[in-house]
Design an enzyme around this catalytic site. Sequence first.
Site, PDB file in Angstrom:
ATOM      1  CG  HIS A   1       1.276  15.117 -29.957  1.00  0.00           C
ATOM      2  ND1 HIS A   1       2.000  15.897 -29.074  1.00  0.00           N
ATOM      3  CD2 HIS A   1       2.166  14.301 -30.554  1.00  0.00           C
ATOM      4  CE1 HIS A   1       3.276  15.549 -29.148  1.00  0.00           C
ATOM      5  NE2 HIS A   1       3.403  14.580 -30.031  1.00  0.00           N
TER       6      HIS A   1
ATOM      7  CD  GLU B   1       1.122  11.056 -30.913  1.00  0.00           C
ATOM      8  OE1 GLU B   1       1.684  10.696 -31.965  1.00  0.00           O
ATOM      9  OE2 GLU B   1       1.722  11.162 -29.833  1.00  0.00           O
TER      10      GLU B   1
ATOM     11  CB  THR C   1       5.540   9.065 -33.325  1.00  0.00           C
ATOM     12  OG1 THR C   1       4.934   9.891 -32.351  1.00  0.00           O
ATOM     13  CG2 THR C   1       4.496   8.623 -34.325  1.00  0.00           C
TER      14      THR C   1
ATOM     15  CG  ASP D   1       2.247   6.989 -30.780  1.00  0.00           C
ATOM     16  OD1 ASP D   1       1.547   7.094 -29.758  1.00  0.00           O
ATOM     17  OD2 ASP D   1       2.750   7.972 -31.357  1.00  0.00           O
ATOM     18  CG  HIS D   2       4.249   7.248 -27.638  1.00  0.00           C
ATOM     19  ND1 HIS D   2       3.631   8.322 -27.027  1.00  0.00           N
ATOM     20  CD2 HIS D   2       4.614   7.674 -28.868  1.00  0.00           C
ATOM     21  CE1 HIS D   2       3.634   9.348 -27.865  1.00  0.00           C
ATOM     22  NE2 HIS D   2       4.211   8.988 -28.987  1.00  0.00           N
TER      23      HIS D   2
HETATM   24  C1  GP9 Z   1       4.652  13.991 -35.699  1.00  0.00           C
HETATM   25  C2  GP9 Z   1       4.052  12.990 -34.798  1.00  0.00           C
HETATM   26  C3  GP9 Z   1       4.373  13.206 -33.318  1.00  0.00           C
HETATM   27  O1  GP9 Z   1       4.716  13.644 -37.023  1.00  0.00           O
HETATM   28  O2  GP9 Z   1       4.250  11.705 -35.226  1.00  0.00           O
HETATM   29  O3  GP9 Z   1       5.507  12.576 -32.860  1.00  0.00           O
HETATM   30  P1  GP9 Z   1       5.815  12.367 -31.289  1.00  0.00           P
HETATM   31  O4  GP9 Z   1       6.074  13.723 -30.696  1.00  0.00           O
HETATM   32  O5  GP9 Z   1       4.612  11.754 -30.634  1.00  0.00           O
HETATM   33  O6  GP9 Z   1       6.983  11.451 -31.219  1.00  0.00           O
HETATM   34 MN    MN Z   2       3.535   9.928 -30.822  1.00  0.00          MN
END
Ligand code: GP9
Ligand code: MN
Length: 415
Positions: free
Chosen positions: A201, A44, A88, A261-262
């Site tokens: 996150h 994340e 994500t 992921d980003h």
């Molecule tokens: C939740 C997680 C977060 O399952 O993958 O998603 P995001 O807010 O980063 O798109």
């Molecule tokens: Mn994410």
Amino acid sequence: MMKIAEKICSLSEKKICLQDRAKTIGGKYTGVGKGKNLIVIQVEALQDFVIGLNYDGQEITPNLNKLIANESGLYFSKYFELIGRGKTSDAEFATQNSLYPSMDNETYTAYQDNTFYGLPWILRDNGYTSWAFHGYKKEFWNRDKVYPKQGFERFISEEDYQLGETLGFGLTDEDFFEQSISYIKEMKKPFYAFMITLSNHSPFEIPEKYQKISLRKEHKGTLLGNYFQTVHYTDEQIGKFIENLKREGLYEDTIICLYGDHFGLKTPDKENDKLMSDFLGYPYDFDEMMRIPLIIHVPGTDANEEITKTGSQLDFLPTILNIMGMQNEKGIMFGKDIINSESSFIAQQTYMLKGSFIDGEKVFVMSRDGIYDHSRAYNIETRQPVNLDDCKEGYNKAIKEINISDFILKNNLVK
Ligand code: GP9
Ligand code: MN
């Protein structure tokens, strides 16, 4: 039976032949990971600037740095996110399928009834067991519906973990990695485990007992300061997970891949822009925001180098297939094997609008008003402006690529 690439040749109004898009060209490192298990960790919000960083004598990611420095570690340092509306979940989608995520709605919802043929299916066709792991509610991002269609046979989600102390969304990365090991041990070999972390996150807040980085005064109480702490926390959990894999005798026969992921720190944003630009010593811009690390560790090989060719999440599938000595026999891939391809071009579609691109030399940022002449471009090393006339070809190519991929999604052409 007609292959997907042949079908599109005849179907596309644009009459663009995509035949060669289903093949990897081979060459360097082809098949070095043949027959090994595969663990792919999507981390994340992990950006690349923290990798190898020495922050006042402290490493933010000591365990990732160790994996890169390992004699079998490949590090892709010009690797970029490629998402659409789904953050994500789109990062997952692009990585598994080598298709551009949708800009209409998140791909997992907009195209939940489509058929796909990406990494989980390809590996299953090669005798692998493919499972996905994520410590949050299984319905979130529509994962429970879409994973089976992507080829995952089982999804270990929040309900399969024992929830102890919680951070942010819930399950801590510590519990996630610790408890996932017993599920991984259940998997029939060779296996493919796709693991998605959670703790790093935004807004990157963790209790003080986990804040191990001693921050500069100007970073205390800021998103950047918080970010250093949570990235460091997640890195520590990954380090423990790797030690566990060693203890269980799995490490030597398992390829470990890891990528962000980003972005975590958005631009434009007044506070982030100031802090990041001061910290980096150059203006914080889209390319730095969207640059994420990709690490591929193939045990028992001398595949150890930094790869500086430009790539994106679309490129993961062909790159790993080359390493595992496999071909995509039925699908289609918009990415390239970064190691062996000559190309250093990626198109973007969100944050940087459609038409924007990054190549080995420059970044072209399409203007938000849609007028080409209002766009801007800069050299990725010197950060100096680049003439817009030199970006026309890349701009047209970026649009064409995304439109063809979108055509495939809209017409459900992957069978
Ligand atoms: C939740 C997680 C977060 O399952 O993958 O998603 P995001 O807010 O980063 O798109
Ligand atoms: Mn994410």
